[in-house]
Scaffold this active site. Structure first.
Site, PDB file in Angstrom:
ATOM      1  N   GLU A   1       0.836  -1.207   0.000  1.00 43.01           N
ATOM      2  CA  GLU A   1       0.000   0.000   0.000  1.00 43.01           C
ATOM      3  C   GLU A   1       0.866   1.250   0.000  1.00 43.01           C
ATOM      4  O   GLU A   1       2.036   1.211   0.346  1.00 43.01           O
ATOM      5  CB  GLU A   1      -0.933   0.009   1.215  1.00 43.01           C
ATOM      6  CG  GLU A   1      -0.311  -0.454   2.527  1.00 43.01           C
ATOM      7  CD  GLU A   1       0.848   0.368   3.024  1.00 43.01           C
ATOM      8  OE1 GLU A   1       0.768   1.614   2.931  1.00 43.01           O
ATOM      9  OE2 GLU A   1       1.824  -0.207   3.504  1.00 43.01           O
TER      10      GLU A   1
ATOM     11  N   GLY B   1       6.252  -0.265   4.334  1.00 44.47           N
ATOM     12  CA  GLY B   1       5.039  -0.536   3.574  1.00 44.47           C
ATOM     13  C   GLY B   1       5.400  -0.966   2.161  1.00 44.47           C
ATOM     14  O   GLY B   1       6.445  -1.573   1.927  1.00 44.47           O
ATOM     15  N   GLU B   2       4.523  -0.662   1.217  1.00 45.32           N
ATOM     16  CA  GLU B   2       4.714  -0.953  -0.210  1.00 45.32           C
ATOM     17  C   GLU B   2       4.671  -2.450  -0.528  1.00 45.32           C
ATOM     18  O   GLU B   2       4.788  -2.850  -1.671  1.00 45.32           O
ATOM     19  CB  GLU B   2       6.055  -0.404  -0.734  1.00 45.32           C
ATOM     20  CG  GLU B   2       6.250   1.079  -0.551  1.00 45.32           C
ATOM     21  CD  GLU B   2       7.625   1.562  -1.040  1.00 45.32           C
ATOM     22  OE1 GLU B   2       8.381   0.746  -1.630  1.00 45.32           O
ATOM     23  OE2 GLU B   2       7.950   2.736  -0.829  1.00 45.32           O
ATOM     24  N   GLY B   3       4.552  -3.309   0.496  1.00 47.20           N
ATOM     25  CA  GLY B   3       4.671  -4.746   0.283  1.00 47.20           C
ATOM     26  C   GLY B   3       6.097  -5.239   0.386  1.00 47.20           C
ATOM     27  O   GLY B   3       6.388  -6.388   0.040  1.00 47.20           O
TER      28      GLY B   3
END
Length: 346
Positions: free
Chosen positions: A171, A311-313
């Site tokens: 995300e 974040g970001e995966g």
């Protein structure tokens, strides 16, 4: 939107998998968590020889109304859109790790407060130009929340139809740790003060301010009646991830859960469909203080703990090779019988 998620508790293949794991050329249990992962993925795929196909990470991005005031976030809201361009250009950490580990990456505009031109590599699923400020009103309407859940499910279904059977979510959204903190408090019953962390880098005074703001928001929510919690606090990216997780479980995909934000979406998914946990592998413990408490709530241990909170995966991408190792030992390691190695005496 309803989902049909099957429990894995009675899968007969588990006995076959356990025998296969136990008769590899090693002491019983010697591969620890790798054995648990192999068992779980085999049960999900209902196979004693599971395969990982087209691993994919979907990064959903959305903006949050509260971020416009800057009371809970050190970075301006515009950073969300700027990071989308960075993802598309291949310059973010998630790009680096996905390329390293041969993971397909897809970026989704769930509700960024920016008008993007048609850009190759960016999926347009925009519900609106960011949510409303939940200090004043629910972040989204129930209809918008349902639309986001449906869209997340739809994107996962397309990914599955393209041959993917293992998926993770990332995300991007300035202000989304605040939404995740509120969702966490609601679904776990933990006080807001124990859910709120530094986000993208708040100092101690700013964290106290964030706690104060979100405590007031939560009090206002508690006095309301018949409200949709995910719609009230969530971001479009969080609601889409909720739908994406549920659809992935329905399709019997292995789901790799990232950090604080993605786990808040899982909390929302789990409330109505507790079986979804059986399909989830928890990649890492985020450095965001509330995440460990989320994992404790689920009674789950993550694969790694590197103090990451980007974040970001990124946690998914970094942990993925461990999952590959689990499947590879199950499929490729010799058994005592095939290797002609003596097993334990009886």
């Amino acid at each position: 939107m309803k989902f049909d998620i099957e429990s894995l508790s009675n899968r007969k293949v588990k006995d076959i998998l356990q025998y296969k794991i136990n008769t590899k050329t090693k002491p019983l249990g010697a591969l620890g968590t790798l054995e648990e992962i192999a068992m779980q993925i085999g049960a999900i795929q209902n196979s004693e020889s599971p395969k990982l196909k087209n691993p994919t990470i979907l990064v959903f991005a959305g903006d949050h109304g509260i971020a416009k005031k800057g009371e809970v976030n050190p970075y301006p809201q515009e950073v969300t859109a700027q990071m989308i361009y960075n993802f598309i250009q291949g310059g973010a950490a998630i790009n680096v790790f996905c390329q390293q580990n041969n993971i397909d990456l897809k970026v989704i505009d769930a509700g960024v407060n920016h008008k993007f031109d048609a850009i190759p590599g960016l999926i347009n699923a925009k519900i609106a130009f960011g949510t409303k400020n939940y200090q004043d009103q629910p972040a989204m309407t129930a209809q918008e929340c349902d639309a986001a859940i449906h869209k997340g499910a739809e994107i996962v279904a397309k990914t599955y139809n393209n041959g993917c059977n293992i998926i993770g979510f990332g995300e991007m959204g300035i202000g989304n740790t605040s939404s995740a903190s509120l969702l966490m408090s609601h679904y776990t019953g933990i006080e807001i003060s124990e859910c709120v962390g530094a986000g993208t880098g708040l100092n101690s005074e700013a964290i106290k301010q964030k706690q104060k703001v979100l405590t007031e928001v939560y009090k206002k929510y508690k006095s309301a009646k018949q409200v949709n919690t995910l719609a009230y606090f969530g971001g479009f990216e969080i609601a889409m991830i909720t739908g994406a997780i549920l659809k992935a479980a329905e399709l019997k995909m292995t789901i790799i859960i990232d950090g604080f934000i993605v786990t808040s979406a899982l909390l929302a998914a789990h409330e109505k469909y507790p079986e979804v946990l059986e399909y989830c592998i928890f990649a890492h413990t985020s450095g965001e203080q509330g995440h460990k408490k989320m994992l404790d709530f689920f009674k789950k241990e993550p694969l790694i703990n590197l103090g990451m909170r980007l974040g970001e995966g990124t946690g998914v991408a970094v942990a993925y090779p461990i999952i590959v190792s689990a499947v590879n030992f199950l499929n490729n390691m010799a058994s005592f019988e095939s290797a002609g190695v003596s097993n334990t005496t009886t």
